[in-house]
Motif scaffolding. Structure first.
Motif, PDB file in Angstrom:
ATOM      1  N   GLN A  11       0.852  -1.186   0.000  1.00 13.77           N
ATOM      2  CA  GLN A  11       0.000   0.000   0.000  1.00 13.77           C
ATOM      3  C   GLN A  11       0.888   1.235   0.000  1.00 13.77           C
ATOM      4  O   GLN A  11       1.795   1.364   0.841  1.00 13.77           O
ATOM      5  CB  GLN A  11      -0.905   0.032   1.235  1.00 13.77           C
ATOM      6  CG  GLN A  11      -2.035  -0.989   1.223  1.00 13.77           C
ATOM      7  CD  GLN A  11      -2.877  -0.885   2.485  1.00 13.77           C
ATOM      8  OE1 GLN A  11      -2.359  -0.869   3.596  1.00 13.77           O
ATOM      9  NE2 GLN A  11      -4.184  -0.825   2.315  1.00 13.77           N
ATOM     10  N   ALA A  12       0.639   2.122  -0.942  1.00 13.45           N
ATOM     11  CA  ALA A  12       1.347   3.397  -0.960  1.00 13.45           C
ATOM     12  C   ALA A  12       0.703   4.332   0.053  1.00 13.45           C
ATOM     13  O   ALA A  12      -0.521   4.499   0.068  1.00 13.45           O
ATOM     14  CB  ALA A  12       1.312   4.000  -2.361  1.00 13.45           C
ATOM     15  N   THR A  13       1.522   4.911   0.927  1.00  9.55           N
ATOM     16  CA  THR A  13       1.026   5.849   1.937  1.00  9.55           C
ATOM     17  C   THR A  13       1.723   7.185   1.774  1.00  9.55           C
ATOM     18  O   THR A  13       2.661   7.324   0.980  1.00  9.55           O
ATOM     19  CB  THR A  13       1.277   5.304   3.355  1.00  9.55           C
ATOM     20  OG1 THR A  13       2.687   5.339   3.632  1.00  9.55           O
ATOM     21  CG2 THR A  13       0.776   3.869   3.481  1.00  9.55           C
ATOM     22  N   THR A  14       1.293   8.166   2.537  1.00  8.73           N
ATOM     23  CA  THR A  14       1.909   9.493   2.453  1.00  8.73           C
ATOM     24  C   THR A  14       3.337   9.479   2.976  1.00  8.73           C
ATOM     25  O   THR A  14       4.131  10.368   2.654  1.00  8.73           O
ATOM     26  CB  THR A  14       1.086  10.510   3.257  1.00  8.73           C
ATOM     27  OG1 THR A  14       0.951  10.033   4.609  1.00  8.73           O
ATOM     28  CG2 THR A  14      -0.291  10.698   2.637  1.00  8.73           C
TER      29      THR A  14
END
Length: 376
Positions: free
Chosen positions: A30-33
């Motif tokens: 999952q790409a997160t900030t």
């Protein structure tokens, strides 16, 4: 089991130098900030068929008496074993194959010759067979492009380690204790580096199997009742490969029982004493390599089968008093599946068209997209 559609599921497969089983990892990205989140959804190690493993280990240790027909058959049988590991893992996890974006397969190394002319590395496990049997887009043959670009094709995990285990507060190192030991150096400032340190479990496993019939020394029990032989240790440490500067890599074709037997010579030592000496060889070469390349390391994160060898972990800590030596589990990555997770990550990078190697690690002429894609 349900998984949000926005998640990316990848599957990673690897059988390392020890050939003690196929590690399979289903990974959610999952790409997160703040960066990339990586979660192990399900992991399992599948044992090799004993007869197939015997053939693979013999080839990895330098056996040359094999026909082209036999080699072709081994390639296909190895691929079938990898594909079966993937499908069995998904059945256990309750995840349909259609939810998996791709599968990254390392294969089984039978030769690694980065200094040959021309250099080459060879992993069995035909990606065509894996894609066909698993029904999942497969990325395989990760190492040869880096070798073609002048690199060693190893180690390939440093970019993955840097993405998930680096820290802006302290110099760290990730130590994989598979059949061969290798480091990823993660300094606060400067380039990520990585290299092989020499034998980790491969020699200990082979010696243990020869003398006890067991495929590995569980918990370091055999080594624990032996005594280090200083003369043998000195002969082992005199191996010129240990003095080479990175980038460097090696494998079972260099560090095997014949290599050990030559250095044992006519000396008679008990099996536990030799095992204790081999364990000390691993601890010493790991510590010497770190002191030479990143002496200010404050934390060593250990993964691979060697993390379960309590005697080895104690000796590593004794040789590295300036650093905390701990499992990657303390940082959210199961030590048994870090490498398999890494090949899931490499498959993701390949499909995105991003390089998977670090030239400062492998010595390649530049960044390269690694692997060959075999559509399902």
């Amino acid at each position: 089991m349900t998984t949000p559609a926005s998640d990316e599921l990848y599957l990673g497969l690897i059988s390392g130098t020890s050939a003690d089983g196929i590690d399979a990892a289903l990974v959610r990205f999952q790409a997160t900030t703040t960066g990339l989140r990586c979660e192990l959804v399900h992991g399992r190690t599948f044992p090799w068929d004993p007869a197939l493993r015997t053939q693979l280990v013999a080839l990895g240790q330098g056996a040359d008496a094999v026909s082209l027909d036999a080699l072709g058959s081994l390639d296909g049988r190895t691929a079938r074993a990898f594909a079966d590991a993937a499908t069995n893992l998904l059945e256990e996890a309750g995840v349909p194959r259609g939810r998996v974006r791709a599968l990254g397969s390392h294969g089984q190394t039978i030769r690694h010759r980065p200094h040959a002319d021309p250099p080459f590395t060879w992993q069995l496990g035909d990606g065509n067979v894996i894609a066909e049997r698993s029904g999942i887009d497969t990325v395989a043959d990760f190492r040869r492009r880096d070798v073609a670009a002048g690199g060693h094709g190893a180690p390939l995990m440093p970019a993955f380690h840097a993405a998930l285990l680096g820290s802006p507060q302290e110099d760290r190192a990730v130590l994989n204790l598979g059949g061969i030991g290798n480091f990823t150096l993660l300094p606060i400032a400067g380039d990520v580096r990585g290299f092989d340190t020499g034998p980790a479990n491969a020699l200990m496993d082979a010696w243990c199997e020869r003398h006890t019939g067991q495929p590995y020394d569980a918990g370091g029990a055999l080594a624990a009742v032996g005594r280090v032989d200083a003369a043998l240790l000195a002969r082992l440490l005199a191996e010129p490969w240990f003095a080479l500067q990175p980038p460097k890599s090696t494998g079972r074709e260099q560090f095997h029982l014949d290599w050990l037997d030559v250095r044992l010579g006519d000396a008679w030592l008990s099996p536990p004493d030799v095992q204790a000496t081999l364990l000390e060889l691993t601890a010493r070469t790991v510590a010497d390599a770190l002191q030479m390349t990143q002496p200010d390391t404050r934390r060593v994160l250990v993964c691979g089968g060697g993390v379960h060898n309590a005697v080895l972990m104690v000796r590593l800590a004794a040789h590295l008093p300036q650093a905390v030596v701990e499992s990657t589990a303390a940082h959210g990555l199961d030590p048994d599946y870090v490498e398999a997770m890494g090949f899931a990550w490499l498959a993701r990078e390949t499909l995105a068209g991003r390089p998977g190697n670090l030239p400062a690690v492998t010595g390649a002429a530049g960044p390269r997209v690694l692997g060959t894609v075999f559509p399902a």
